[in-house]
Scaffold this active site. Structure first.
Site, PDB file in Angstrom:
ATOM      1  N   ASN A  51      -2.930   6.346  -0.725  1.00  0.00           N
ATOM      2  CA  ASN A  51      -2.503   6.568   0.654  1.00  0.00           C
ATOM      3  C   ASN A  51      -1.777   7.894   0.863  1.00  0.00           C
ATOM      4  O   ASN A  51      -1.674   8.371   1.988  1.00  0.00           O
ATOM      5  CB  ASN A  51      -1.673   5.384   1.146  1.00  0.00           C
TER       6      ASN A  51
ATOM      7  N   GLU B  99      -5.117   0.028  -7.980  1.00  0.00           N
ATOM      8  CA  GLU B  99      -4.121   1.045  -8.323  1.00  0.00           C
ATOM      9  C   GLU B  99      -2.926   0.285  -8.919  1.00  0.00           C
ATOM     10  O   GLU B  99      -2.408  -0.639  -8.283  1.00  0.00           O
ATOM     11  CB  GLU B  99      -3.720   1.758  -7.005  1.00  0.00           C
TER      12      GLU B  99
ATOM     13  N   HIS C 253      -2.441  -2.813  -6.403  1.00  0.00           N
ATOM     14  CA  HIS C 253      -2.917  -2.427  -5.071  1.00  0.00           C
ATOM     15  C   HIS C 253      -4.440  -2.493  -5.013  1.00  0.00           C
ATOM     16  O   HIS C 253      -5.139  -1.664  -5.602  1.00  0.00           O
ATOM     17  CB  HIS C 253      -2.402  -1.017  -4.749  1.00  0.00           C
TER      18      HIS C 253
ATOM     19  N   SER D   2       0.821  -1.210   0.000  1.00  0.00           N
ATOM     20  CA  SER D   2       0.000   0.000   0.000  1.00  0.00           C
ATOM     21  C   SER D   2       0.852   1.256   0.000  1.00  0.00           C
ATOM     22  O   SER D   2       0.321   2.352  -0.136  1.00  0.00           O
ATOM     23  CB  SER D   2      -0.929  -0.011   1.211  1.00  0.00           C
TER      24      SER D   2
HETATM   25  N1  CAA Z   1     -16.040  -8.960   2.402  1.00  0.00           N
HETATM   26  C1  CAA Z   1     -16.949  -9.158   1.436  1.00  0.00           C
HETATM   27  N2  CAA Z   1     -18.025  -8.383   1.283  1.00  0.00           N
HETATM   28  C2  CAA Z   1     -18.227  -7.388   2.186  1.00  0.00           C
HETATM   29  C3  CAA Z   1     -17.350  -7.162   3.242  1.00  0.00           C
HETATM   30  C4  CAA Z   1     -16.209  -8.001   3.334  1.00  0.00           C
HETATM   31  N3  CAA Z   1     -15.292  -7.844   4.297  1.00  0.00           N
HETATM   32  N4  CAA Z   1     -17.824  -6.120   3.970  1.00  0.00           N
HETATM   33  C5  CAA Z   1     -18.946  -5.708   3.394  1.00  0.00           C
HETATM   34  N5  CAA Z   1     -19.190  -6.467   2.307  1.00  0.00           N
HETATM   35  C6  CAA Z   1     -20.267  -6.317   1.358  1.00  0.00           C
HETATM   36  C7  CAA Z   1     -21.422  -7.139   1.738  1.00  0.00           C
HETATM   37  O1  CAA Z   1     -21.788  -7.850   0.591  1.00  0.00           O
HETATM   38  C8  CAA Z   1     -22.472  -6.130   2.124  1.00  0.00           C
HETATM   39  O2  CAA Z   1     -23.704  -6.412   1.551  1.00  0.00           O
HETATM   40  P1  CAA Z   1     -24.777  -7.345   2.300  1.00  0.00           P
HETATM   41  O3  CAA Z   1     -24.929  -6.863   3.693  1.00  0.00           O
HETATM   42  O4  CAA Z   1     -25.964  -7.136   1.434  1.00  0.00           O
HETATM   43  O5  CAA Z   1     -24.239  -8.725   2.225  1.00  0.00           O
HETATM   44  C9  CAA Z   1     -22.043  -4.822   1.484  1.00  0.00           C
HETATM   45  O6  CAA Z   1     -20.646  -4.925   1.302  1.00  0.00           O
HETATM   46  C10 CAA Z   1     -22.370  -3.642   2.357  1.00  0.00           C
HETATM   47  O7  CAA Z   1     -21.860  -3.906   3.657  1.00  0.00           O
HETATM   48  P2  CAA Z   1     -22.548  -3.442   4.990  1.00  0.00           P
HETATM   49  O8  CAA Z   1     -24.027  -3.342   4.802  1.00  0.00           O
HETATM   50  O9  CAA Z   1     -22.017  -4.284   6.097  1.00  0.00           O
HETATM   51  O10 CAA Z   1     -21.999  -2.019   5.333  1.00  0.00           O
HETATM   52  P3  CAA Z   1     -21.800  -0.748   4.433  1.00  0.00           P
HETATM   53  O11 CAA Z   1     -22.947  -0.469   3.554  1.00  0.00           O
HETATM   54  O12 CAA Z   1     -21.340   0.292   5.402  1.00  0.00           O
HETATM   55  O13 CAA Z   1     -20.553  -1.097   3.494  1.00  0.00           O
HETATM   56  C11 CAA Z   1     -18.237  -0.975   3.224  1.00  0.00           C
HETATM   57  C12 CAA Z   1     -19.372  -1.568   4.001  1.00  0.00           C
HETATM   58  C13 CAA Z   1     -18.284  -1.443   1.772  1.00  0.00           C
HETATM   59  C14 CAA Z   1     -16.956  -1.444   3.879  1.00  0.00           C
HETATM   60  C15 CAA Z   1     -18.395   0.608   3.258  1.00  0.00           C
HETATM   61  O14 CAA Z   1     -18.540   1.042   4.568  1.00  0.00           O
HETATM   62  C16 CAA Z   1     -17.220   1.320   2.649  1.00  0.00           C
HETATM   63  O15 CAA Z   1     -17.124   1.484   1.440  1.00  0.00           O
HETATM   64  N6  CAA Z   1     -16.289   1.785   3.513  1.00  0.00           N
HETATM   65  C17 CAA Z   1     -15.063   2.426   3.062  1.00  0.00           C
HETATM   66  C18 CAA Z   1     -14.087   1.380   2.639  1.00  0.00           C
HETATM   67  C19 CAA Z   1     -12.780   1.964   2.194  1.00  0.00           C
HETATM   68  O16 CAA Z   1     -12.559   3.160   2.155  1.00  0.00           O
HETATM   69  N7  CAA Z   1     -11.867   1.075   1.853  1.00  0.00           N
HETATM   70  C20 CAA Z   1     -10.534   1.450   1.472  1.00  0.00           C
HETATM   71  C21 CAA Z   1      -9.636   1.317   2.662  1.00  0.00           C
HETATM   72  S1  CAA Z   1      -8.004   1.797   2.263  1.00  0.00           S
HETATM   73  C22 CAA Z   1      -7.338   0.403   1.624  1.00  0.00           C
HETATM   74  O17 CAA Z   1      -7.876  -0.650   1.588  1.00  0.00           O
HETATM   75  C23 CAA Z   1      -6.006   0.546   1.031  1.00  0.00           C
HETATM   76  C24 CAA Z   1      -4.865   0.733   1.885  1.00  0.00           C
HETATM   77  O18 CAA Z   1      -3.803   0.654   1.315  1.00  0.00           O
HETATM   78  C25 CAA Z   1      -4.902   1.020   3.321  1.00  0.00           C
END
Ligand code: CAA
Length: 287
Positions: free
Chosen positions: A192, A154, A142, A120
């Site tokens: 990031n 990415e 990424h 990352s």
């Molecule tokens: N694995 C698989 N599917 C998942 C999951 C997981 N860990 N978490 C959530 N989901 C899916 C599910 O299918 C869920 O749908 P259902 O409930 O119908 O099954 C759907 O996503 C929506 O989840 P939730 O209803 O639990 O919650 P939500 O609507 O808040 O969505 C989220 C969850 C997609 C995580 C959303 O909150 C989100 O987009 N958050 C931001 C995530 C983000 O910014 N990620 C980037 C992080 S930075 C990174 O990864 C890179 C780095 O280098 C650090």
């Protein structure tokens, strides 16, 4: 160059698990590799639960879920995956560890196999420097957490990455249902470089008493349309990961503004790492 039919995913943490599952749900065989048996068991449970959830929500049939599960195998020894057409490293963000893994990858996989890293923030050029003449096969691929849901990959070329490696990575990302977007090999790339200083600033806002953590998050969710607030997102990513990425930005870019906030450092020191320890900024022990 023939189509990629199988991928070796080295590392069965959150990102590695997600990458293996995303490959399998797109009909690509995945070798999930980790030296730690517990991590592999955890990965298997995550795969089973997520596939079952997809069936329950009618996003796939039971037959498709069974097919995807059948495409994933679990191994402690990288050698078991030596016939894979593609390799991606998704181990801990530690440059020396990654270099060692890449040396092992060169020994293990065929000379046509792309050696990708899900790092990352660590320089692709630096990782590639550990394997000399094989550097043209190294690329940053990424993914974002949760991998099955997030659309972006990415794509980062190192100084020596070949055009062919780059083109094949873009093709594979698309086959995995993702949108590949290029970024250059600078600390933190784009995601990031922008996200982590914002998260770090949210810790400063908390530390300086600008608002309570839940209010900081609510303001950013309701006012800026973030799916989760920056502090909740930090817990989700892992506070140790956020801290380490800030240190990469600080060391590589040499600007004090990237130094991790004392509040973030303190929580990491206390072992409050977020979701994975069930307590970070917020307490998840009862949920
Ligand atoms: N694995 C698989 N599917 C998942 C999951 C997981 N860990 N978490 C959530 N989901 C899916 C599910 O299918 C869920 O749908 P259902 O409930 O119908 O099954 C759907 O996503 C929506 O989840 P939730 O209803 O639990 O919650 P939500 O609507 O808040 O969505 C989220 C969850 C997609 C995580 C959303 O909150 C989100 O987009 N958050 C931001 C995530 C983000 O910014 N990620 C980037 C992080 S930075 C990174 O990864 C890179 C780095 O280098 C650090």
């Amino acid at each position: 160059m023939s189509e990629v039919k199988s991928i070796a995913v080295i590392g069965a943490g959150t990102m590695g698990c997600g990458i293996a599952l995303t490959a399998a749900t797109n009909s690509i065989k995945a070798y999930q590799i980790d030296v730690d048996k517990d991590q592999l068991d955890h990965a298997k449970t995550y795969h089973e639960k997520t596939l079952a959830r997809n069936v329950q929500k009618e996003r796939m049939t039971q037959e498709q879920a069974d097919q995807a599960a059948g495409l994933i195998s679990y191994h402690q020894d990288m050698d078991d995956a030596k016939d894979a057409d593609w390799a991606i490293e998704a181990a801990t963000e530690n440059v020396e560890l990654k270099k060692k893994i890449f040396q092992q990858m060169v020994e293990t996989f065929g000379s046509n196999v792309v050696l990708a890293t899900n790092t990352s923030s660590i320089s692709i050029t630096e990782i590639a420097s550990a394997i000399g003449e094989n550097a043209p096969r190294v690329i940053g691929m990424h993914f974002f957490n949760p991998v099955p849901v997030m659309k972006l990959v990415e794509v980062i070329n190192g100084l020596a990455t070949s055009e062919q490696t780059s083109q094949r990575t873009i093709e594979l990302a698309k086959r995995m249902g993702k949108t590949p977007v290029p970024a250059n090999d600078r600390a933190g790339f784009v995601s990031n470089r922008v996200l982590m200083p914002m998260i770090n600033e949210a810790f400063y806002a908390w530390m300086e008493g600008v608002a309570e953590p839940e209010h900081i998050d609510e303001i950013m969710k309701l006012g800026c349309n973030f799916p989760m607030g920056p502090l909740r997102l930090a817990d989700f990513i892992g506070l140790d990961v956020c801290h380490d990425i800030m240190m990469v930005l600080y060391n590589e870019l040499g600007n004090q503004k990237y130094f991790p906030c004392p509040m973030l450092r303190q929580l990491v020191t206390a072992g409050r790492l977020g979701n994975k320890t069930r307590i970070g900024v917020f307490d998840y022990s009862t949920s």
